[in-house]
Design an enzyme around this catalytic site. Structure first.
Site, PDB file in Angstrom:
ATOM      1  CB  SER A 278      33.220  43.100  48.018  1.00 37.13           C
ATOM      2  OG  SER A 278      34.530  42.628  47.916  1.00 37.13           O
TER       3      SER A 278
ATOM      4  CE1 TYR B 114      33.190  38.917  46.058  1.00 41.38           C
ATOM      5  CE2 TYR B 114      30.997  38.005  46.412  1.00 41.38           C
ATOM      6  CZ  TYR B 114      32.047  38.806  46.829  1.00 41.38           C
ATOM      7  OH  TYR B 114      31.939  39.493  48.016  1.00 41.38           O
TER       8      TYR B 114
ATOM      9  CE  LYS C 111      28.913  41.121  47.262  1.00 44.26           C
ATOM     10  NZ  LYS C 111      27.728  41.117  48.159  1.00 44.26           N
TER      11      LYS C 111
HETATM   12  C1  WQD Z   1      44.055  36.695  50.710  1.00 41.62           C
HETATM   13  C2  WQD Z   1      45.477  36.399  50.266  1.00 41.62           C
HETATM   14  C3  WQD Z   1      45.579  34.647  48.651  1.00 41.62           C
HETATM   15  C4  WQD Z   1      44.481  31.249  51.064  1.00 41.62           C
HETATM   16  C5  WQD Z   1      38.385  37.836  50.001  1.00 41.62           C
HETATM   17  C6  WQD Z   1      37.071  37.218  49.714  1.00 41.62           C
HETATM   18  C7  WQD Z   1      36.228  38.102  48.849  1.00 41.62           C
HETATM   19  C8  WQD Z   1      36.205  39.533  49.350  1.00 41.62           C
HETATM   20  C9  WQD Z   1      37.604  40.069  49.569  1.00 41.62           C
HETATM   21  C10 WQD Z   1      34.208  40.048  50.575  1.00 41.62           C
HETATM   22  C11 WQD Z   1      45.563  36.142  48.756  1.00 41.62           C
HETATM   23  C12 WQD Z   1      46.341  34.264  49.906  1.00 41.62           C
HETATM   24  C13 WQD Z   1      44.762  32.547  50.663  1.00 41.62           C
HETATM   25  C14 WQD Z   1      45.528  30.302  51.120  1.00 41.62           C
HETATM   26  C15 WQD Z   1      47.088  31.981  50.415  1.00 41.62           C
HETATM   27  N1  WQD Z   1      35.495  39.650  50.568  1.00 41.62           N
HETATM   28  N2  WQD Z   1      46.037  32.896  50.353  1.00 41.62           N
HETATM   29  N3  WQD Z   1      46.798  30.712  50.807  1.00 41.62           N
HETATM   30  O1  WQD Z   1      41.277  36.853  47.848  1.00 41.62           O
HETATM   31  O2  WQD Z   1      41.425  39.005  49.164  1.00 41.62           O
HETATM   32  O3  WQD Z   1      39.188  37.824  48.852  1.00 41.62           O
HETATM   33  O4  WQD Z   1      38.247  39.166  50.471  1.00 41.62           O
HETATM   34  O5  WQD Z   1      33.531  40.291  49.649  1.00 41.62           O
HETATM   35  O6  WQD Z   1      34.939  37.549  48.896  1.00 41.62           O
HETATM   36  O7  WQD Z   1      37.300  36.021  49.035  1.00 41.62           O
HETATM   37  O8  WQD Z   1      41.010  36.898  50.376  1.00 41.62           O
HETATM   38  O9  WQD Z   1      41.705  35.312  52.134  1.00 41.62           O
HETATM   39  O10 WQD Z   1      41.120  34.404  49.833  1.00 41.62           O
HETATM   40  O11 WQD Z   1      43.223  35.673  50.130  1.00 41.62           O
HETATM   41  O12 WQD Z   1      48.236  32.330  50.131  1.00 41.62           O
HETATM   42  O13 WQD Z   1      45.339  29.104  51.492  1.00 41.62           O
HETATM   43  O14 WQD Z   1      45.893  35.188  50.892  1.00 41.62           O
HETATM   44  O15 WQD Z   1      46.237  34.156  47.487  1.00 41.62           O
HETATM   45  O16 WQD Z   1      46.799  36.650  48.280  1.00 41.62           O
HETATM   46  P1  WQD Z   1      40.808  37.675  48.981  1.00 41.62           P
HETATM   47  P2  WQD Z   1      41.711  35.481  50.648  1.00 41.62           P
END
Ligand code: WQD
Length: 347
Positions: A137, A162, A166
């Site tokens: 990741s 997490y 990785k």
């Molecule tokens: C993206 C943005 C949130 C939900 C994910 C996976 C992680 C890894 C990388 C594989 C952030 C914002 C989110 C909401 C919001 N993948 N958000 N309101 O944090 O980059 O991590 O991708 O390994 O496992 O979790 O992705 O989609 O959670 O958040 O504003 O209801 O969207 O704060 O800025 P993230 P995400």
């Protein structure tokens, strides 16, 4: 079970896919079969559902083999490998991946994510399986010092347990490649996988309230959630919201097929890492607006406080994936959001 007898010298096309009933695993199982491989799913369905297996069977016209076992159970995994016979390679998806949960229960994450990989590596060595694709990741980069982030960037800046599993797993694979010269491994660093198969027969099945942005947006548009909470709009970005590299899950799945082909063309020892992203960064609000535009729906939202652990901006340098691996994305953010909405409407 009718065992397929390989003619002498014929190469096995079997690929062990741990976590093959999961979001990325299920899409990869489909692309493996389409490419002529024989995927063998290893999944105890702790983080996935029967519906995913039904969807795979509907797309392929037949159900792939599945062993409903825990990857940490070495004896069960050993019996499985003995039963399957000759195997071309393995793709290891099985892991827990909820960033927030990893903070409240780190022991579960270190035990399962690192332990299951250690069991698999030992058994691949025992069974003479030489090709491994590992699901890593972009979270290993933490907040990159420069963007787009390339594979030479420091990879131990994860901001959650997490993410550190990785980092530890990548190190474990590298150490195993050093110890076992016949082992070939590709570490794939995913950016943000989104969307669903265009058939809408498989897609993301978040459990409970989605942690991730796009499933939450889709559920809000569908009225399942009242409104989206945007986690902060006071960051130093184009519109104050965080930036990510959102990659269509089918593009991501096809990268795994390419990784197996790429390894088959090379000799051991081999241990290479590749970013899997589009190379483009999009903000939270850009994703919301694009989702509304391509699908003709409204996504009510409010702005809330920042989410702990969020990095401000991360998106991939994709040169190495194209120049070395020979893979790049073919689908757009709009394609992924269109497929995500179509999938949500069928839930
Ligand atoms: C993206 C943005 C949130 C939900 C994910 C996976 C992680 C890894 C990388 C594989 C952030 C914002 C989110 C909401 C919001 N993948 N958000 N309101 O944090 O980059 O991590 O991708 O390994 O496992 O979790 O992705 O989609 O959670 O958040 O504003 O209801 O969207 O704060 O800025 P993230 P995400």
């Amino acid at each position: 079970m009718v065992k397929r007898l390989l003619s002498p010298g014929a190469m096995s096309k079997k690929v062990i896919v741990t976590g093959g009933a999961g979001f990325i695993g299920s899409h990869t199982v489909v692309e493996l079969a389409v490419a002529g491989y024989e995927p063998v799913i290893i999944d105890d369905l702790r983080n996935s559902e029967e519906r995913a297996l039904e969807g795979i069977a509907a797309i392929l016209g037949q159900a792939p083999t599945i062993h409903r076992i825990d990857c940490n159970d070495a004896e069960a995994m050993r019996r499985m490998l003995k039963q399957e016979g000759a195997v071309l390679g393995a793709i290891h998806f099985a892991a827990d991946k909820a960033v927030g949960e990893s903070v409240t229960d780190p022991a579960k994450y270190y035990r399962n994510n690192i332990g299951s990989l250690a069991v698999l590596l030992g058994l691949l060595r025992e069974h003479g399986v030489h090709d491994l694709v590992f699901s890593s990741s972009c979270t290993v980069y933490g907040e990159p010092a420069s963007l787009p982030v390339d594979e030479t960037a420091p990879d131990a800046n994860a901001t959650s347990p997490y993410g550190f599993t990785k980092v530890a797993c990548e190190r474990l694979v590298r150490d195993q490649c050093t110890a076992v010269p016949s082992l070939k491994a590709v570490l794939l660093r995913y950016f943000n996988p989104i969307g669903a198969h265009p058939s809408s027969l498989i897609g993301e099945l978040p459990r409970g309230v989605p942690n991730n942005l796009v499933p939450y947006v889709a559920q809000t548009a569908a009225g399942v959630r009242e409104k989206l909470r945007v986690n902060g709009d006071d960051y130093d970005t184009v519109d104050g919201t965080c930036i990510r590299d959102y990659i269509h899950v089918v593009d991501l799945a096809q990268a795994h097929v390419r990784a197996l082909q790429w390894m088959s063309e090379r000799q051991a020892p081999l241990c290479e890492v590749f970013n899997l992203g589009t190379g483009a960064g999009n903000s939270v609000l850009e994703v919301v607006r694009t989702f509304e535009q391509v699908n003709g729906v409204k996504v009510p939202f409010e702005v809330g406080p920042r989410r702990a652990g969020d990095v401000v901006s991360v998106y991939a340098d994709t040169r190495r994936s194209w120049e070395v691996l020979g893979w790049r994305t073919q689908r757009s953010l709009a394609d992924a959001l269109r497929d995500a909405w179509r999938w949500q409407q069928g839930l």
